[in-house]
Design a protein around this motif. Sequence first.
Motif, PDB file in Angstrom:
ATOM      1  N   LEU A  65      30.457  45.263  54.881  1.00  0.00           N
ATOM      2  CA  LEU A  65      29.139  44.956  54.184  1.00  0.00           C
ATOM      3  C   LEU A  65      29.425  46.019  53.272  1.00  0.00           C
ATOM      4  O   LEU A  65      29.636  47.090  53.317  1.00  0.00           O
ATOM      5  N   GLY A  66      30.429  45.668  51.735  1.00  0.00           N
ATOM      6  CA  GLY A  66      30.503  46.268  50.754  1.00  0.00           C
ATOM      7  C   GLY A  66      29.625  46.061  49.679  1.00  0.00           C
ATOM      8  O   GLY A  66      28.469  45.429  49.931  1.00  0.00           O
ATOM      9  N   ALA A  67      30.341  46.424  48.592  1.00  0.00           N
ATOM     10  CA  ALA A  67      29.506  47.162  46.693  1.00  0.00           C
ATOM     11  C   ALA A  67      30.376  45.637  46.576  1.00  0.00           C
ATOM     12  O   ALA A  67      30.899  45.609  46.198  1.00  0.00           O
ATOM     13  N   ASN A  68      29.312  45.643  44.837  1.00  0.00           N
ATOM     14  CA  ASN A  68      29.084  44.443  44.205  1.00  0.00           C
ATOM     15  C   ASN A  68      28.831  44.841  42.952  1.00  0.00           C
ATOM     16  O   ASN A  68      28.088  44.848  43.046  1.00  0.00           O
ATOM     17  N   PHE A  69      29.698  45.000  41.787  1.00  0.00           N
ATOM     18  CA  PHE A  69      29.942  45.223  40.307  1.00  0.00           C
ATOM     19  C   PHE A  69      29.843  43.728  39.391  1.00  0.00           C
ATOM     20  O   PHE A  69      30.067  43.892  38.446  1.00  0.00           O
ATOM     21  N   ASN A  70      29.533  42.826  40.122  1.00  0.00           N
ATOM     22  CA  ASN A  70      30.411  41.773  38.862  1.00  0.00           C
ATOM     23  C   ASN A  70      31.025  41.939  38.455  1.00  0.00           C
ATOM     24  O   ASN A  70      32.139  42.585  38.594  1.00  0.00           O
ATOM     25  N   GLY A  71      30.626  41.442  37.118  1.00  0.00           N
ATOM     26  CA  GLY A  71      31.582  41.291  36.129  1.00  0.00           C
ATOM     27  C   GLY A  71      31.947  42.562  34.953  1.00  0.00           C
ATOM     28  O   GLY A  71      32.180  42.585  33.941  1.00  0.00           O
ATOM     29  N   ASP A  72      31.318  43.740  35.694  1.00  0.00           N
ATOM     30  CA  ASP A  72      30.689  44.731  34.836  1.00  0.00           C
ATOM     31  C   ASP A  72      31.284  45.982  35.920  1.00  0.00           C
ATOM     32  O   ASP A  72      29.901  46.450  36.113  1.00  0.00           O
ATOM     33  N   PRO A  73      32.222  46.808  35.615  1.00  0.00           N
ATOM     34  CA  PRO A  73      31.905  48.163  36.950  1.00  0.00           C
ATOM     35  C   PRO A  73      31.710  49.093  36.066  1.00  0.00           C
ATOM     36  O   PRO A  73      30.969  50.587  36.718  1.00  0.00           O
ATOM     37  N   ASP A  97      39.484  36.203  29.891  1.00  0.00           N
ATOM     38  CA  ASP A  97      39.971  37.859  29.638  1.00  0.00           C
ATOM     39  C   ASP A  97      41.753  38.306  29.557  1.00  0.00           C
ATOM     40  O   ASP A  97      41.910  39.077  28.910  1.00  0.00           O
ATOM     41  N   ALA A  98      42.454  36.842  30.351  1.00  0.00           N
ATOM     42  CA  ALA A  98      43.743  37.293  30.506  1.00  0.00           C
ATOM     43  C   ALA A  98      44.386  36.762  29.234  1.00  0.00           C
ATOM     44  O   ALA A  98      45.450  37.679  29.192  1.00  0.00           O
ATOM     45  N   GLY A  99      43.954  36.452  28.399  1.00  0.00           N
ATOM     46  CA  GLY A  99      44.232  35.622  26.931  1.00  0.00           C
ATOM     47  C   GLY A  99      44.231  37.230  26.052  1.00  0.00           C
ATOM     48  O   GLY A  99      44.759  37.203  24.979  1.00  0.00           O
ATOM     49  N   LYS A 100      43.889  38.220  25.891  1.00  0.00           N
ATOM     50  CA  LYS A 100      43.345  39.310  25.431  1.00  0.00           C
ATOM     51  C   LYS A 100      43.900  40.712  25.599  1.00  0.00           C
ATOM     52  O   LYS A 100      43.304  42.185  24.976  1.00  0.00           O
ATOM     53  N   GLY A 101      44.644  40.939  26.586  1.00  0.00           N
ATOM     54  CA  GLY A 101      45.675  42.316  26.017  1.00  0.00           C
ATOM     55  C   GLY A 101      46.252  42.107  27.991  1.00  0.00           C
ATOM     56  O   GLY A 101      45.767  40.836  29.105  1.00  0.00           O
ATOM     57  N   PRO A 102      47.289  42.764  28.212  1.00  0.00           N
ATOM     58  CA  PRO A 102      47.393  42.781  30.126  1.00  0.00           C
ATOM     59  C   PRO A 102      46.523  43.038  30.457  1.00  0.00           C
ATOM     60  O   PRO A 102      45.220  43.741  31.056  1.00  0.00           O
ATOM     61  N   ARG A 106      42.468  45.436  31.997  1.00  0.00           N
ATOM     62  CA  ARG A 106      41.105  44.728  31.852  1.00  0.00           C
ATOM     63  C   ARG A 106      40.006  45.520  32.792  1.00  0.00           C
ATOM     64  O   ARG A 106      40.488  46.404  34.089  1.00  0.00           O
ATOM     65  N   PRO A 107      39.086  45.610  32.399  1.00  0.00           N
ATOM     66  CA  PRO A 107      37.946  46.604  33.207  1.00  0.00           C
ATOM     67  C   PRO A 107      38.298  46.490  34.866  1.00  0.00           C
ATOM     68  O   PRO A 107      38.127  47.514  35.608  1.00  0.00           O
ATOM     69  N   VAL A 108      37.710  44.895  34.563  1.00  0.00           N
ATOM     70  CA  VAL A 108      37.600  44.866  36.356  1.00  0.00           C
ATOM     71  C   VAL A 108      38.516  44.647  37.208  1.00  0.00           C
ATOM     72  O   VAL A 108      38.917  45.636  38.293  1.00  0.00           O
ATOM     73  N   ILE A 109      40.214  44.591  36.220  1.00  0.00           N
ATOM     74  CA  ILE A 109      41.310  44.664  37.898  1.00  0.00           C
ATOM     75  C   ILE A 109      41.624  45.970  38.009  1.00  0.00           C
ATOM     76  O   ILE A 109      41.831  46.319  38.812  1.00  0.00           O
TER      77      ILE A 109
END
Length: 414
Positions: A65-73, A97-102, A106-109
């Motif tokens: 059982l882990g934690a999930n922040f969806n698309g907003d960390p 979002d892969a086309g918006k910079g490296p 990006r915050p999620v990655i």
Amino acid sequence: MSDRFGARGSGGGNAFSRRRLLGAAGGVGLVAAGTAGFVALNGDDDGSRERGTARVTAPPPEGVLGANFNGDPSGMDFSQLREVSATWLRGFFAMPDAGKGPPADRPVIRTLLTASGRGYGTVLSLKFPFTRRPLPAAGSAALTAELERLDKVLPIVLDRVDILAIGNEPFIETRMEDRDARLNVFYETVARHVIAYRAEHFGNRCRTRLYMGALNRLDLPRGRTPAVERWMGFVRDTPSIEGVDIHPHLPSPGAGQRYLDYVLPRMRPEQRFLATEFSLVLLWKKHLSDLVPDAFAERYPGHRGMPVWMVVRNAIDQPFTQRKWDDFLAACPWFQAGKDFLRDQVEGFRRTGRLAVATYGVAQDAAMVRDFGPESTPWLFNSLFCPYTVLPGTGGLPGRNRTWTDAFRALQRT
């Protein structure tokens, strides 16, 4: 969960609420810096805050059982994960979002790679949003563009995240008219591309396991379409795919079993499943227009005669003390009817012997509280931490939903 049941996810929010969340820890810079500030701000409280060197030892993906922040960390940090003893973390990345910079910036990655570096197990779901445009057809320029974006992400995450889910909620994140074989063709093409890329660049040495994700509303007959059946057939017949992701957002505590009854017989015996989102949000939604219970109104007369949604709106506008939020949830019979849900559902997942990782929501985010009203989807009842409805507690941590934090911590395995 996508916009089908109410918007939730990345970005936005009211600056006052964000300052309220982070001010006690000196974290205003997190808003400006995104996850560039995540490493420096969210270290240990034992003196390693500046160094950011705190590590955990994640167990293997077997009944976790882990934690999930969806698309907003932005609303969570490592101190919250430590507070509930979490060792695994999941988020989804919107592929445009892969086309918006490296992608690594990006915050999620960036957050997941930071977590991985600290020893956390990590799950990344790739989200392909096509609710307002057709799915790319085989051989089309649009499909080539999608695969080129994918090729920007794969070298960053493969062999660094533990699990990659190909898709987030495909049967919600596409147009209704595309939820047939066209959907299958697109996601099968993407999956084969990921498999081929992994084999070419990593051979058999890649730590990243591949899953297909995620299926919704399998508790309803209308959720079990020919395209869903083909989806499960592809999972079963593709050796490089280790299983399927499910998102049981439920109208009643026992409805999650129907998901398991559907997917488990349709996989190879050695395959496992993820449950990277699950909740009783559809149950909570049915009660937003109920009047606040008398027991709460007697203790807090200013809320007498209000519907539940208005009490929540008041908490968003002027956050409750922890005691008041606890009293509110304790007074609501519909919430108390599901108070054992997290424990019961995770134990049900584990009893199958085939759960890899389940993840539960860490913190309320801006999208959950924006324009909250009687028709909103009340994701905010699901979160472990409640920075938008509860005043901060001691040590700079946000207020919490004690029902879930206590259960989450108790469900962690040694």
